[in-house]
Design a protein around this motif. Structure first.
Motif, PDB file in Angstrom:
ATOM      1  N   ASP A   1     -15.963  24.567  53.628  1.00  0.00           N
ATOM      2  CA  ASP A   1     -17.331  24.056  53.630  1.00  0.00           C
ATOM      3  C   ASP A   1     -17.306  22.570  53.310  1.00  0.00           C
ATOM      4  OD1 ASP A   1     -18.867  26.368  54.241  1.00  0.00           O
ATOM      5  OD2 ASP A   1     -18.586  27.101  52.205  1.00  0.00           O
ATOM      6  N   VAL A   2     -18.374  21.882  53.705  1.00  0.00           N
ATOM      7  CA  VAL A   2     -18.501  20.444  53.470  1.00  0.00           C
ATOM      8  C   VAL A   2     -19.733  20.211  52.596  1.00  0.00           C
ATOM      9  CG1 VAL A   2     -18.789  18.174  54.538  1.00  0.00           C
ATOM     10  CG2 VAL A   2     -17.398  19.927  55.680  1.00  0.00           C
ATOM     11  N   TRP A   3     -19.551  19.369  51.597  1.00  0.00           N
ATOM     12  CA  TRP A   3     -20.592  19.077  50.610  1.00  0.00           C
ATOM     13  C   TRP A   3     -20.774  17.576  50.462  1.00  0.00           C
ATOM     14  CZ3 TRP A   3     -22.790  23.446  48.575  1.00  0.00           C
ATOM     15  CH2 TRP A   3     -22.064  24.634  48.729  1.00  0.00           C
ATOM     16  N   PHE A   4     -21.951  17.189  49.971  1.00  0.00           N
ATOM     17  CA  PHE A   4     -22.258  15.785  49.703  1.00  0.00           C
ATOM     18  C   PHE A   4     -22.877  15.685  48.313  1.00  0.00           C
ATOM     19  CE2 PHE A   4     -22.396  16.467  54.216  1.00  0.00           C
ATOM     20  CZ  PHE A   4     -21.692  15.393  54.726  1.00  0.00           C
ATOM     21  N   THR A   5     -22.544  14.618  47.618  1.00  0.00           N
ATOM     22  CA  THR A   5     -23.118  14.387  46.296  1.00  0.00           C
ATOM     23  C   THR A   5     -22.996  12.911  45.946  1.00  0.00           C
ATOM     24  OG1 THR A   5     -23.235  15.250  44.030  1.00  0.00           O
ATOM     25  CG2 THR A   5     -21.023  14.803  44.911  1.00  0.00           C
ATOM     26  N   ALA A   6     -23.584  12.527  44.836  1.00  0.00           N
ATOM     27  CA  ALA A   6     -23.487  11.159  44.306  1.00  0.00           C
ATOM     28  C   ALA A   6     -23.927  11.183  42.853  1.00  0.00           C
ATOM     29  CB  ALA A   6     -24.378  10.199  45.105  1.00  0.00           C
ATOM     30  N   ASP A   7     -23.537  10.148  42.143  1.00  0.00           N
ATOM     31  CA  ASP A   7     -24.054   9.888  40.795  1.00  0.00           C
ATOM     32  C   ASP A   7     -23.720  10.970  39.775  1.00  0.00           C
ATOM     33  OD1 ASP A   7     -25.406   7.392  41.523  1.00  0.00           O
ATOM     34  OD2 ASP A   7     -26.727   8.689  42.687  1.00  0.00           O
ATOM     35  N   THR A   8     -22.455  11.393  39.728  1.00  0.00           N
ATOM     36  CA  THR A   8     -22.052  12.316  38.668  1.00  0.00           C
ATOM     37  C   THR A   8     -22.111  11.635  37.306  1.00  0.00           C
ATOM     38  OG1 THR A   8     -19.759  11.806  39.291  1.00  0.00           O
ATOM     39  CG2 THR A   8     -20.648  13.915  40.024  1.00  0.00           C
ATOM     40  N   HIS A   9     -21.798  10.358  37.250  1.00  0.00           N
ATOM     41  CA  HIS A   9     -21.895   9.568  36.010  1.00  0.00           C
ATOM     42  C   HIS A   9     -21.206  10.233  34.826  1.00  0.00           C
ATOM     43  CE1 HIS A   9     -24.368   6.084  37.125  1.00  0.00           C
ATOM     44  NE2 HIS A   9     -24.890   6.894  38.035  1.00  0.00           N
ATOM     45  N   PHE A  10     -19.948  10.599  35.011  1.00  0.00           N
ATOM     46  CA  PHE A  10     -19.179  11.169  33.913  1.00  0.00           C
ATOM     47  C   PHE A  10     -18.996  10.140  32.797  1.00  0.00           C
ATOM     48  CE2 PHE A  10     -17.362  13.802  37.492  1.00  0.00           C
ATOM     49  CZ  PHE A  10     -18.043  14.961  37.133  1.00  0.00           C
ATOM     50  N   ASP A  11     -18.984  10.602  31.579  1.00  0.00           N
ATOM     51  CA  ASP A  11     -18.800   9.783  30.374  1.00  0.00           C
ATOM     52  C   ASP A  11     -19.822   8.642  30.274  1.00  0.00           C
ATOM     53  OD1 ASP A  11     -17.492   9.446  27.915  1.00  0.00           O
ATOM     54  OD2 ASP A  11     -16.284   7.804  28.712  1.00  0.00           O
TER      55      ASP A  11
END
Length: 192
Positions: free
Chosen positions: A2-12
């Motif tokens: 499958d293909v996914w899209f995301t942005a701005d996880t902003h870890f830590d």
């Protein structure tokens, strides 16, 4: 796969963790990893459209190792290899240990149409002025998947925000992107 899209996880990132209702960045990061891995399988492909974490890669590299999927990074203004930073070239190799590719933008074919991927929208921001305008792609009539604006909007003109804040803190599936673009009509019908 499958293909996914995301942005701005902003870890830590203390500020973003607080804005999302978490007491500490580790609490936020653990929740995002749990959501991500409940959504994305190990063999899936993910296009992360920037702002992976806050500060140096070493601060959140252990978190990245926990994420499922083959992840392609479109750099955001908080990512060390983002070309708007003077020393970006020094960080490419280290980031490629965690990402399949690292680039400033990309073009993908979705539902038979060329779609651009960038951290930044064509126009607009979640603050008063458009930051990084010299690093934004020009709107020449194609759909654009982006992040950067957090929850300022989900759809705007030919722009679709795939960021965590408008997707229940999880990546968005290709089928959902295809449906949303179809609901908006062809890029020429947006009236822009």
């Amino acid at each position: 796969m499958d293909v996914w899209f995301t942005a701005d996880t902003h870890f830590d990132h203390q500020l973003v963790a607080g804005l999302r209702g978490f007491e500490t960045p580790p609490e936020h990061d653990a929740f995002v990893v749990e959501r991500w891995n409940a959504t994305v399988r190990p063999g899936d492909q993910v296009w992360h459209l920037g702002d992976v974490g806050m500060g140096r890669l070493a601060r959140f590299s252990d978190t990245l190792r926990q994420l499922n999927g083959q992840i392609h990074l479109i750099t955001g203004n908080h990512d060390e290899p983002w070309p708007g930073l003077r020393q970006a070239h020094r960080h490419q190799r280290a980031w490629l240990e965690h990402f399949a590719t690292v680039q400033a933008f990309a073009r993908r074919r979705i539902a038979g149409q060329n779609v651009l991927l960038s951290h930044f929208p064509y126009e607009g921001d979640h603050v008063g002025e458009d930051r990084g305008s010299q690093y934004r792609l020009p709107d020449e009539g194609l759909w654009l998947l982006h992040g950067h604006v957090h929850s300022a909007w989900r759809k705007r003109g030919r722009q679709l925000n795939v960021g965590m804040d408008v997707n229940d803190l999880r990546p968005l599936h290709l089928d959902a992107v295809t449906t949303e673009l179809a609901e908006l009509g062809s890029p020429a019908e947006t009236g822009l």
